[in-house]
Enzyme design. Structure first.
Site: not given
Length: 851
Positions: A251-252, A287, A290, A309
């Site tokens: 995933a991003m 995610e 983030h 991360e």
């Protein structure tokens, strides 16, 4: 082909952007072909000055613009017209292939910019510290969904073509280029609003909106959890989570538009297994963390990647523990992240958490278990050292101070130090700026009613104890508990020198002592033989906590691989786990026995070890049975799948017979296998199957509508034993039937299943190197492929062969991975030579009839 315009406000004094970037893309998905990159045209104005030259430095990924005269100091606008390539490499702006419900092949256009691939989509200063706001306009077919980081503020017909619409998005906050995102395709969605008023949508393939509901539920719970934990609200008006068919990573975290592999986002209530639900929960938690830690406050440079991360890899567990306390997720963290990081960091070819990054190709190398799993493990240790209240205060201060800016590791330490009053920088620098970790050696002496411990530290190496005068040391937070209350820390000390004496008061001679309760400190422990003897009964009678039973066994296994104790001693300890009820403990045992199986596949004693595995796993297999019982939960389902798969692979006849019976009924449609049983059944029938079995699996793969089921099959196909069938599986891995990102799983499955598979997979990788390397463009998938293909070798000459191959077949993003693989092959070879005969004798003796 996608012509595009790019406009950039510029401050000539500073030489980089000043807060605003406007990007417009015309995307024609009816003719979505790959076009070569053509020329740029640049103008700076006002007054208008046309650029006279472009100098491309391809290796450094730079372009220099020349102008007819010196530019005057002050602000201006740089306008560039360019044509770019909509590529097939899962990097930059690329196309993703999918099938409609009727089976027609179509394409979506999607982005993946981290680490340095925004420059593949539009010319930019593509570094994390050079932030700007972005105004994005997409001109797209009117029957497609168009998404970007922000909400749509205008959508109108495109005057030059009535089949297109112009979609304009709100201006983003100031942000880094690697977080920009846009997606154009056909999608359904489900939506909800979090309790703090954020609009959340999960976008799915058409017809699969139902499969987005679990992720939607997790996201809607997670946003308020992070808002409360950080005491900082989510900064955007909406967040979209979208499933992308072709996607290299899991995933991003693009700000406001998070992209996922389908398997990391979609859950089918009937056909998804328990481990998939857990995986989706963890990835969503990661995610969304983030959005604050990485997006709102961004690392200053890639050296600090671990901050993003490592932190997200730690807090995803905190989030899932909040949402799903029944998962016992922190015990699973030790098996999934902590021990994995210890194994990698014990190598001479590891690297510090903070690593200097110069060239763009070096960035991909650090997306590894050191940045993620070791980073998460030292954050977990730090959180434990500081305490939750002060940790949260420090995090709040850090996010407020640096919001919409960039920060370094030192900035975080300073905020946590101010909140806690503890020497955070001094302690943590020893963990982030040097590679490796210590082994804590401990002995004891009873003095009256007190226990006196002699504790020392030295660097732990996978090849054995570090010798030499330049031995590094760490500031090690050490906790100690006793059998009086194994769940309560009795004493905490900070070991800031090579050795120390510690008194544990009021501890009688009948009590055992355990260091590192909870397995939180990032180190291994070597107890004196007397201390170890006292601890081992705690495994059998379960008085040691599950996480500590796991940690004790894992330390011993690692010590045996390093030659510090005999592997036979570990096998004896493993037999004490016969009463073990905990899934995660069994999972770690299973993993270590898998490593031993791989090692002994190089000998004539492989079958004797399979018998050992069958003996160890049979009691828990009988206890669990095949079908779930009333009152069972998530962890029971995970344990059943693990145990049946282990017994089936090891050739346990009753398991094999039942797996074949259930597989037959599943294929015939009489009794469909539950999702949790499919992997172990597929694995078992393939391991002991023939060409008919393989054909049936290929058929099931083709029929599967869900990517999770396709991946489940792909991962186990390599279990087939026949050499010619192994070749068929390898050929299948590069076919159109397998998504590009999943080829790695198929080849890795072959390499990890048998000695024959390992040899065949490595030959296949060599023979198809050009295609594979070109497919992944040197990204982290190539590193993963190399690691999976080489992990099980244990012959010295193989290390030389691997080294020689990569000297002539360069893979810049995987150089360190190649070195680590060669080191592991030599370590395996040394382990085999040292212990194989003792292991063989032990396996024979344990089955010998008593004299």
């Amino acid at each position: 082909m996608w012509p595009a315009t790019y406009q950039q406000n510029l401050d000539v004094d500073r030489g980089y952007p000043c807060h605003n970037v406007t990007i417009g893309f015309v995307i024609n998905l009816c003719d979505i072909t790959c076009a070569p990159v053509v020329t740029y045209m640049a103008i700076i104005f006002l007054p208008e000055i046309n650029a006279t030259g472009f100098n491309y430095q391809n290796e450094d990924e730079k372009v220099t613009l020349s102008f007819p005269s010196v530019l005057q100091n002050g602000s201006g606008t740089l306008k560039i017209d360019f044509v770019g390539e909509l590529n097939d490499k899962m990097k930059g702006f690329y196309r993703s292939k999918y099938a409609t419900p009727s089976g027609e092949i179509r394409y979506a256009a999607v982005t993946q910019f981290e680490a340095t691939d925004a420059r593949r989509a539009f010319p930019c200063w593509d570094e994390p510290a050079i932030k700007a706001t972005f105004d994005i306009t997409l001109i797209v077919p009117k029957d497609r969904v168009a998404l970007s980081n922000m909400n749509v503020i205008d959508r109108k017909p495109y005057p030059e073509d009535d089949s297109l619409v112009e979609v304009k998005f709100a201006t983003t906050p100031i942000m880094s280029t690697y977080l920009v995102a846009f997606v154009i395709g056909e999608y359904d969605f489900v939506e909800s609003q979090s309790s703090d008023g954020v609009m959340v949508r999960v976008y799915t393939p058409v017809g699969k909106a139902e499969q987005g509901k679990f992720a939607l539920e997790v996201a809607a719970k997670t946003l308020p959890f992070y808002k409360e934990y950080f005491n900082v609200p989510y900064p955007l008006p909406k967040i979209d989570l979208i499933a992308i068919a072709d996607f290299a990573a899991g995933a991003m975290e693009n700000w406001g538009l998070v992209t996922y592999r389908e398997t990391a986002l979609l859950i089918d209530p009937k056909n998804s297994c328990s481990s998939s639900r857990q995986w989706v929960a963890l990835v969503v938690g990661h995610e969304l963390a983030h959005q604050w830690f990485g997006n709102l406050v961004t690392m200053e440079w890639w050296t600090h990647l671990w901050l993003n991360e490592g932190f997200a890899s730690w807090i995803e567990y905190l989030c899932v523990d909040h949402c799903f306390p029944e998962y016992d997720i922190w015990t699973q963290f030790v098996s999934a992240d902590y021990t994995r990081a210890l194994d990698l960091d014990a190598l001479d070819n590891s690297h510090p958490i903070e690593v200097n990054v110069g060239h763009p190709s070096e960035v991909d190398e650090i997306f590894d278990a050191i940045s993620y799993s070791k980073g998460a493990s030292v954050i977990r240790m730090l959180h434990n050292y500081i305490g939750d209240e002060d940790f949260r205060k420090g995090m709040h201060s850090y996010l407020l101070k640096f919001q919409h800016k960039n920060a370094s590791t030192e900035d975080l330490w300073e905020c946590l130090e101010q909140a806690s009053g503890k020497p955070i920088a001094a302690v943590m620098n020893s963990w982030t700026k040097q590679m490796g970790f210590p082994i804590i050696v401990v002995d004891q002496d009873q003095q009256g009613n007190d226990r006196v411990l002699k504790i020392s530290q030295q660097k732990f190496c996978a090849s054995g104890p570090h010798d030499g005068e330049d031995c590094p040391s760490w500031m090690v937070p050490i906790s100690i508990c006793t059998s009086e209350d194994p769940s309560c820390t009795k004493l905490k000390v900070l070991l800031d020198k090579p050795e120390a004496t510690v008194v544990v008061p009021s501890t009688g001679p009948d009590q055992w002592i355990k260091l590192n309760p909870g397995t939180v400190g990032f180190y291994r422990i070597q107890y004196s033989s007397g201390m170890l003897e006292c601890l081992l009964p705690g495994i059998r009678d379960l008085t040691l906590l599950p996480v500590d039973r796991l940690g004790l066994q894992n330390d011993l296994f690692s010590l045996s691989r390093a030659g510090m104790i005999s592997t036979v001693e570990v096998l004896k300890v493993m037999e004490a786990f016969v009463n073990e009820p905990n899934y995660t403990v069994w999972s770690d045992l299973s993993c270590n026995l898998g490593v031993l199986s791989s090692l002994l596949s190089h000998t004539d004693y492989y079958e004797e070890l399979q018998e050992f595995i069958r003996d160890l796993f049979t009691p828990i297999g009988i206890k669990l049975g095949w079908d779930s019982k009333q009152g069972e939960g998530h962890l029971d389902a995970l344990l059943r799948g693990l145990v049946l798969g282990k017994l089936g692979k090891a050739g346990h006849k009753p398991t094999l017979e039942e797996a074949r019976r259930r597989f037959k009924e599943h294929v015939e449609g009489k009794q469909i296998l539950s999702a949790d049983l499919r992997s172990p059944v597929y694995l078992t029938v393939l391991k002991h199957g023939d060409s008919t079995t393989l054909e049936t699996m290929f058929k099931l793969h083709k029929q599967a509508d869900m990517q999770e089921e396709k991946n489940r099959i792909e991962r186990v196909l390599g279990a087939i034993s026949s050499p010619d069938l192994i070749q068929r599986v390898l050929t299948f891995s590069l076919s159109d039937e397998v998504r590009p990102q999943d080829t790695v799983s198929v080849i890795g499955g072959v390499a990890g299943s048998s000695k024959q598979g390992r040899k065949a997979a490595w030959k296949f990788v060599k023979d198809n190197w050009e295609e594979l390397h070109n497919r992944y463009q040197g990204g982290f998938l190539i590193s993963r492929l190399i690691k999976l293909s080489l992990d099980g070798f244990a012959v010295d000459k193989m290390a030389a062969e691997v080294k020689s191959f990569f000297e002539t077949h360069h893979a810049p993003a995987a150089e360190r991975t190649v070195q680590q693989c060669c080191e592991n092959i030599l370590l395996n070879a040394a382990w085999l030579k040292r212990d194989v005969e003792d292991i063989h004798q032990y396996l024979l003796q344990r089955k010998a009839p008593p004299v």
